[in-house]
Design an enzyme around this catalytic site. Structure first.
Site, PDB file in Angstrom:
ATOM      1  N   LYS A   9     -23.882 -14.012 -54.704  1.00  0.00           N
ATOM      2  CA  LYS A   9     -22.766 -14.247 -53.952  1.00  0.00           C
ATOM      3  C   LYS A   9     -22.049 -13.250 -53.155  1.00  0.00           C
ATOM      4  O   LYS A   9     -21.972 -12.451 -54.733  1.00  0.00           O
ATOM      5  CB  LYS A   9     -21.936 -15.872 -54.506  1.00  0.00           C
ATOM      6  N   SER A  31     -18.287 -22.498 -50.101  1.00  0.00           N
ATOM      7  CA  SER A  31     -18.130 -20.837 -48.982  1.00  0.00           C
ATOM      8  C   SER A  31     -19.643 -20.329 -49.580  1.00  0.00           C
ATOM      9  O   SER A  31     -19.625 -19.344 -49.346  1.00  0.00           O
ATOM     10  CB  SER A  31     -17.033 -20.484 -50.306  1.00  0.00           C
ATOM     11  N   SER A  88     -18.018 -25.195 -53.747  1.00  0.00           N
ATOM     12  CA  SER A  88     -18.697 -24.228 -52.952  1.00  0.00           C
ATOM     13  C   SER A  88     -19.846 -24.012 -53.271  1.00  0.00           C
ATOM     14  O   SER A  88     -20.765 -23.423 -52.703  1.00  0.00           O
ATOM     15  CB  SER A  88     -17.482 -23.204 -52.989  1.00  0.00           C
TER      16      SER A  88
END
Length: 466
Positions: A79, A155, A179
């Site tokens: 990420k 996220s 997330s």
């Protein structure tokens, strides 16, 4: 053979037997990543040259029978909130310059590097990971591989989408309010938010001790393997835990027989759950009972802590952008600007009142887990909704926390929590079931999830056409 359909464990077995090589796996994973880019938009950046170079080095080690570690040659993604040496970490924001010095790995990335993993690229995130869907001023909208008109969640939406389409079986995500679990549930993969501190984090999150780093994978066994690699202390994280007492992989085989499971379908009627979600989760809970768990339908003793969560979350966002110039602030996602303004107006007493709520919630859950080994809930009350929106159309709430009431409470308490894919709704969109255990009992979450995969209740949900 489609290597993109294989788990990390199966890839490693194939390398060991000489059935295929890390270069084969990297090339197929990169091909899948490129194929998915225009529509799904899971990647902020592909690192193809580095990936193939690392894959060739791994291939040579396997040829000599000398793999570097537990994940040698396995394609992974990271990420774009986590540092990856040699590549920019822009955090979905136009406010960060690519020209900065990028000479350090995050602790979890460093462990992957030591174990020979092959880095395919950085996955998309909303700006600074602030919300539960993935779109940003920098990278645009990330879409759900099962239906590109729908959101991938956030996220860590890019990571979930990458794993779902076969662009590497493993990804590192972060979870400050759901997330990891939100996009994993929407995209039909496995996601684990470990106990806070189990995976060290550096640099520290602006959202403080709400934010966890964890695995996003094709199944629970892969997550256990990844957690074995990335857990353990790092001197850069003062709040990190010491090494776990044993291997998470070795703990998988215990099954659920005899475990005390509390099933809360709606947190005591506080949450309205879509019927298709409720039905899929209830069927999976029934299978836990069939497998020998003692299941009781009951609810944890707490009311919705959303206001306390907002106080901590919004003030963290305000602190993150505190020194931004007016020009730089204008580059931010409008929703992020809004919560920063709210956070900046909060007093120290309001913040400390939120900390009091958090401590009380942690105490309540500590007592709850004296009676129950696991709490089971839906991961989310809805399946994936329209892409590019923070909330579903027609929703009464304005912020993403309005549709994630099952996830953020367990960031406040720092407990391990995972999502397992247990079915689909009438539109073929994945449904996730959440498993929560007491702090430091990541092994129980993984063990129960693995039992569901072994029983065929949970399974990888492959998007059509991928």
């Amino acid at each position: 053979m489609q290597l993109t359909d294989l788990t990390a464990g199966r890839l490693l077995d194939g390398y060991r037997k000489g059935e295929f090589s890390p270069v084969d796996a990297a090339e197929q994973a990169l091909s899948r990543a490129r194929w998915s880019r225009p529509e799904v938009n899971a990647f902020a950046r592909l690192t193809e040259e580095d990936a193939l170079a690392r894959a060739r080095e791994s291939e040579e080690r396997w040829r000599r029978g000398e793999p570097a570690g537990l994940l040698d040659g396995v394609p992974v993604t990271v990420k774009d909130l986590l540092l990856l040496r040699g590549h920019p970490t822009l955090r979905g924001s136009k406010t960060i310059s690519e020209q900065a010095s990028w000479d350090e790995d995050a602790p979890s990335v460093a462990r992957l590097r030591e174990h020979g993993a092959v880095f395919l690229g950085k996955t998309t995130t909303p700006e600074f990971g602030w919300k539960g869907v993935t779109d940003s001023p920098l990278t645009g909208v990330t879409r759900n591989p099962h239906d590109p008109s729908r959101t991938a969640g956030g996220s860590s939406g890019g990571s979930a989408a990458a794993v779902a389409v076969g662009a590497g079986p493993l990804s590192l995500g972060t979870d400050g309010g759901g997330s990891i679990r939100i996009p994993a549930a929407f995209c039909g993969i496995f996601g684990l938010k470990p106990t806070y501190g189990r995976v060290p984090l550096y640099p520290a999150s602006a959202f403080g001790t709400l934010s966890h780093t964890g695995p996003m994978t094709r199944d629970a066994a892969d997550a256990a393997l990844l957690l074995d690699v990335i857990s353990g202390a790092d001197p850069r994280d003062w709040s990190g835990l010491p090494p776990a007492p044993g291997s998470f992989t070795e703990a998988l085989g215990g099954g659920v027989r005899g475990l005390r499971v509390a099933y809360s379908p709606s947190l005591g009627g506080q949450v309205a759950v879509q019927p298709a979600v409720a039905s899929a989760v209830r069927r999976a809970v029934a299978r836990l009972a069939d497998l020998g768990a003692f299941v009781e339908e009951t609810d944890p003793d707490f009311s919705d802590p959303v206001e306390a969560f907002h106080a901590l979350w919004f003030s963290g966002a305000a602190r993150l952008t505190e020194r931004f110039s007016l020009r730089r602030r204008q580059l931010l996602d409008p929703g992020l600007r809004e919560i920063c303004a709210q956070g900046a107006r909060m007093s120290a007493l309001e913040y400390l009142a939120a900390v009091d709520v958090r401590m009380d919630l942690g105490r309540r859950m500590g007592r709850f887990h004296e009676r129950y080994d696991l709490l089971v809930t839906p991961t989310l009350p809805v399946t994936a909704f329209e892409a590019g929106q923070e909330v579903p159309s027609g929703a009464a709430h304005r912020r993403w926390t309005g549709w994630t009431p099952f996830t953020y409470p367990f960031n406040l308490t720092q407990q391990p929590a995972a999502t397992v894919p247990v079915g689909t709704d009438g539109d073929g969109l994945p449904v996730g079931m959440q498993l929560v255990a007491a702090r430091h009992r990541d092994d129980l979450v993984l063990r129960a999830a693995h039992a569901l995969y072994e029983a065929g209740v949970a399974r990888v949900l492959t998007p059509a056409g991928s």
